[in-house]
Motif scaffolding. Structure first.
Motif: not given
Length: 593
Positions: A5, A201, A246
């Motif tokens: 990420d 993400r 996410a």
């Protein structure tokens, strides 16, 4: 390759945004026209409340209804409505068209760069991740041009125009409403800072999902044979759960920082307007038309803010996606290219390796001091256990990886001196696993190479013995081929791969265990074709079955990246070394089979 990420800083986001806008430069004429029409639409909408305010204060309140002025006012109002609707449709169509063209150019640029990357890059990057960047991420970028930029500009114009109109109606009250601008800018900045890490993400997890899907589909037979469905479902479910988590974090940020805060600010602004006119009513009469116009303009001011805020999530996703796409476009791990201005030609096809040492990772050598010579018409066979370095020699000869230590020459010229076109046209490669593309039998033989007639294709197929099964197909050479040639046997696919190679009549023939996946009967047919193919050509052959390379001029026996034995089949058997042990082992396996 594990996805990491990467949270983009504000500076990085600005750089990415500017780079995205650079793709719009080529469409600047259409953009100017679209923005001009957008201004017309905004102006038409902003004038409407002023007309209504005039009607209320000049005609409705004093109870005066002259026909001609009212007809003129109504006609003007209807005309503005029509202009606004038509203008919005046209500018939306123009932005859609521009966006599709920009994304088309972006995808072509990404694909073009990916095709130039070396195999070392693909060794680390999963195919599903690449597909996700070229498809999903570029689709998010399309939304930037279609749904975001147009809305940002259009509603920015509305907001400016609204304040201009409010100052025209009541400058004091308009100044009070200006205090909301810095608050809105603060909310926007806070949202962008928080949401960027969430959407990075989310995009990473989409890539992982695509990678797992691609891997599962390609390896479905193995999954089913080894009963791995449950494990794969669990892993796929876990990745989807991480994507869900996410996404939920991003949605929570949207739910908190988007419409609710804007709605609160809107209510406060309307309350200020009502309080202002309430106090004014104690002093003297108020203009109801102005009150209506102010409330209407505040609604028109905060609704664009709402639309901008709601599209901030799309904007953030587009920036994150663009960052991933540009990182792929900026990859410079290219396949080795030609060096020097000379353009030598491959004629005889003689090959020489001189003290070649090679490492994939720069730490562990997979080849050490490899030296051998192959003259025109000779067949050099490479044998050895798995991991001994056979395929690495082929990879270097094909110039798939850069050569750092040692030299490789063809016809006495350095390998790096040859152009890509010259090298690929004169070095034919047949892999253990032949790959067929969707299309026809003929298109899989030519692979789009021009200058070959139907007779050339038939001759190449007849040469390797592929014509016998092709002519039995419905449609013959025009018979359809499904993805990866699923309807063909391993032997049939390999024969087509041989025909594909022989169509170009290469000076050098490279065989990477070309008969490993075929049955004995097909192997005999291929071996007969190989004997003809090797005549007057330099051949480098990796062989697993030692029986297929008995007649090789020189056999190189590799062990842990080094040549430990070399000679003919008979010479190596007499030495009773590693080759002798390998040969006896295979002979024993054939007797017990």
């Amino acid at each position: 390759m594990k996805h990491t990420d990467e949270v983009l800083t504000g500076k990085e986001q600005r750089v990415i945004f500017k780079r995205l806008l650079s793709y719009a430069k080529v469409h600047y004429k259409k953009l100017i026209l679209a923005f001009l029409i957008m201004f017309i639409a905004a102006g038409a909408e902003l004038l409407q409340p002023i007309l209504i305010a005039r009607f209320i204060d000049d005609y409705l309140t004093p109870q005066v209804f002259p026909t001609d002025p009212l007809v003129m006012l109504a006609s003007l109002y209807v005309g503005l409505l029509i202009v606004a609707v038509i203008s919005q449709y046209v500018q939306s169509l123009l932005f859609q068209k521009i966006a599709l063209r920009i994304v088309q150019a972006l995808r072509v640029d990404v694909f073009k760069n990916v095709q130039k990357l070396g195999l070392s890059f693909f060794d680390r990057m999963p195919g599903g991740g690449l597909v996700s960047r070229i498809t999903n991420d570029t689709e998010s970028i399309k939304e930037l041009y279609v749904s975001v930029l147009a809305v940002f500009v259009q509603n920015g114009i509305f907001m400016i125009g609204t304040f201009v109109a409010m100052f025209y109606l009541n400058a004091t009250l308009a100044l009070y409403c200006l205090i909301f601008l810095p608050l809105l800018l603060l909310v926007i900045r806070l949202y962008r800072k928080i949401s960027s890490r969430f959407y990075e993400r989310v995009s990473a997890k989409v890539s992982e999902i695509n990678a797992k899907m691609s891997e599962s589909v390609q390896g479905m037979a193995i999954i089913q044979v080894f009963r791995q469905e449950k494990r794969m479902r669990k892993e796929f479910g876990q990745t989807n759960e991480e994507h869900y988590q996410a996404g939920m974090r991003a949605m929570k940020a949207d739910a908190l920082l988007l419409r609710p805060i804007v709605d609160i600010l809107s209510l406060i602004a309307i309350s200020i307007v009502l309080l202002y006119f309430g106090f004014q009513s104690f002093i003297g009469p108020i203009e109801l038309g102005v009150l209506y116009a102010f409330v209407n303009y505040l609604d028109r001011f905060f609704e664009p803010v709402n639309q901008i805020m709601q599209r901030l999530s799309l904007f953030q996703q587009a920036i994150v996606s663009a960052g991933r796409v540009f990182r792929l476009m900026d990859q410079r791990e290219y396949a080795p290219e030609q060096k020097g201005e000379d353009a030598p030609k491959i004629e005889a096809g003689g090959i020489e390796f001189n003290n070649v040492t090679f490492s994939y990772d720069g730490k562990t050598d997979v080849l050490r001091n490899i030296s051998f010579t192959a003259e025109k018409g000779q067949t050099i066979a490479l044998v050895g256990h798995t991991g001994s370095g056979k395929s690495s020699i082929i990879n270097l000869l094909m110039r798939f990886y850069p050569l750092i230590n040692g030299t490789i020459t063809i016809d006495g010229k350095p390998l790096q001196a040859f152009s890509e076109e010259e090298l690929r046209a004169n070095v034919g490669l047949v892999l253990q696993d032949s790959f067929l593309y969707s299309g026809t039998v003929a298109s899989n033989v030519t692979l789009g190479r021009e200058g070959f007639t139907d007779e050339d294709i038939r001759a190449a197929c007849e040469f390797v013995g592929a014509d016998r099964f092709i002519e039995k197909l419905a449609g013959g050479y025009h018979a359809p081929v499904t993805e990866r040639g699923a309807t063909f046997s391993s032997g049939e696919k390999q024969l087509l791969s041989f025909a594909r190679t022989m169509l170009a009549d290469p000076a050098i023939l490279v065989l990477d265990e070309a008969t490993a996946n075929v049955d004995t009967e097909t192997e005999e047919a291929i071996q007969a074709a190989l004997n003809k193919m090797q005549q007057n050509r330099t051949t480098i052959a990796i062989a697993h079955r030692l029986s297929t390379i008995k007649h090789a001029d020189v056999i190189l026996v590799l062990h842990q990246g080094e040549i430990v034995e070399q000679g003919s089949h008979e010479q190596l058997l007499k030495e009773e070394g590693l080759y002798h042990k390998m040969y006896l082992l295979q002979a024993r396996e054939q007797l017990t089979a």
